[in-house]
Design an enzyme around this catalytic site. Structure first.
Site, PDB file in Angstrom:
ATOM      1  N   ARG A  12      -2.885  29.952 -33.834  1.00  4.16           N
ATOM      2  CA  ARG A  12      -3.869  28.878 -34.028  1.00  4.16           C
ATOM      3  C   ARG A  12      -4.337  28.913 -35.482  1.00  4.16           C
ATOM      4  NH1 ARG A  12      -9.982  28.208 -31.497  1.00  4.16           N
ATOM      5  NH2 ARG A  12     -10.428  26.222 -32.532  1.00  4.16           N
ATOM      6  N   HIS A  13      -4.595  27.747 -36.041  1.00  5.17           N
ATOM      7  CA  HIS A  13      -5.045  27.655 -37.426  1.00  5.17           C
ATOM      8  C   HIS A  13      -6.306  28.482 -37.673  1.00  5.17           C
ATOM      9  CE1 HIS A  13      -8.539  25.129 -36.501  1.00  5.17           C
ATOM     10  NE2 HIS A  13      -7.756  24.489 -35.650  1.00  5.17           N
ATOM     11  N   LYS A  15     -10.128  29.381 -38.985  1.00  2.00           N
ATOM     12  CA  LYS A  15     -11.425  28.739 -38.736  1.00  2.00           C
ATOM     13  C   LYS A  15     -11.739  27.746 -39.851  1.00  2.00           C
ATOM     14  CE  LYS A  15     -14.338  31.063 -36.390  1.00  2.00           C
ATOM     15  NZ  LYS A  15     -15.341  32.073 -35.924  1.00  2.00           N
ATOM     16  N   THR A  16     -12.302  26.605 -39.468  1.00  2.00           N
ATOM     17  CA  THR A  16     -12.582  25.523 -40.415  1.00  2.00           C
ATOM     18  C   THR A  16     -14.081  25.220 -40.491  1.00  2.00           C
ATOM     19  OG1 THR A  16     -12.467  23.756 -38.764  1.00  2.00           O
ATOM     20  CG2 THR A  16     -10.377  24.442 -39.795  1.00  2.00           C
ATOM     21  N   TRP A  18     -15.545  22.444 -39.624  1.00  2.00           N
ATOM     22  CA  TRP A  18     -15.992  21.794 -38.392  1.00  2.00           C
ATOM     23  C   TRP A  18     -16.056  22.767 -37.229  1.00  2.00           C
ATOM     24  CZ3 TRP A  18     -13.561  16.185 -38.081  1.00  2.00           C
ATOM     25  CH2 TRP A  18     -14.130  15.409 -39.099  1.00  2.00           C
ATOM     26  N   ASN A  19     -15.201  23.804 -37.222  1.00  2.00           N
ATOM     27  CA  ASN A  19     -15.351  24.854 -36.211  1.00  2.00           C
ATOM     28  C   ASN A  19     -16.718  25.513 -36.350  1.00  2.00           C
ATOM     29  OD1 ASN A  19     -11.899  25.992 -36.536  1.00  2.00           O
ATOM     30  ND2 ASN A  19     -12.755  24.567 -35.051  1.00  2.00           N
ATOM     31  N   GLU A  86      -3.355  18.547 -32.637  1.00  2.00           N
ATOM     32  CA  GLU A  86      -4.391  18.805 -31.644  1.00  2.00           C
ATOM     33  C   GLU A  86      -4.546  17.585 -30.725  1.00  2.00           C
ATOM     34  OE1 GLU A  86      -5.836  20.524 -29.689  1.00  2.00           O
ATOM     35  OE2 GLU A  86      -7.518  21.545 -30.666  1.00  2.00           O
TER      36      GLU A  86
END
Length: 211
Positions: A12-13, A15-16, A18-19, A86
């Protein structure tokens, strides 16, 4: 020609933004934060002695950036696939989940607890059935393009939670209550040979400095 073993490393990518702020991401996008970059580099450390024959990501920048940090100085082409995106949340994207919970409690309950009843009509996004169809098409494409070897796939939380459960023989209807939520920069390993998928690792996060 006989087909060989494919070992697929699903990540999974990182953390961003928006996360961190609790905003629905979906087909929207936001940059990786420092923790997400560090997590991707940690995956790179785990895989540094593993030959990587092909790399696939979604078309979202956050997955492509994650793959680039994992690869480091390895010169391997990153191949973006629409099928690995996604789940689309349509008009909900960019909105805080807490606001959606307040405004659309019934729809959010369907997403979380009864995937088969979620029709995505209020936001114009995707249903779980539409998501599953394109994810499985993406995996078929990857398998067809790689007769053998080690493959890195960087995708998304909702997508990987569903996909990895389906590859184990699970169902769309059961996945929200049975499948673990796939964490940022976790590693899951699936082998494919002779038409069969075999899960070797799921949601591994031992390489991460989790608080």
């Amino acid at each position: 020609m006989a087909e060989g073993l494919r070992t697929i490393y699903f990540v999974r990518h990182g953390k961003t933004e928006w996360n961190m702020t609790g905003q629905m991401q979906g087909w929207g996008d936001s940059p990786l934060v420092a923790e997400g970059i560090d997590g991707a580099k940690a995956v790179g450390e785990v895989l540094k002695d593993t030959p990587i024959d092909a790399v696939y990501t979604s078309t979202s920048k956050r997955t492509q950036d994650t793959a680039a940090y994992i690869l480091g100085d390895r010169e391997i082409e990153i191949q973006p696939l629409e099928e690995l995106k996604e789940m689309s949340f349509g008009t909900w994207e960019g909105i805080r989940v807490t606001e959606i919970d307040e405004q659309y409690p019934e729809e959010r309950a369907k997403i979380l607890h009864s995937p088969e009843t979620y029709k995505a009509e209020v936001n114009g996004g995707e249903t779980y059935y539409e998501l599953a169809e394109r994810l499985l098409e993406g995996v078929e494409k990857i398998i067809a393009e790689n007769p053998s070897g080690n493959i890195l796939v960087v995708s998304h939380g909702m997508s990987l939670t569903l996909l990895l459960y389906l590859l184990q023989g699970g169902t769309i209807e059961d996945h929200r209550k049975e499948a673990p939520r796939i964490l940022n920069t976790s590693i899951s390993i699936v082998e494919y040979q002779n038409g069969e998928f075999s899960l070797k690792k799921l949601n591994e996060v031992g390489h991460l400095d989790l608080k």
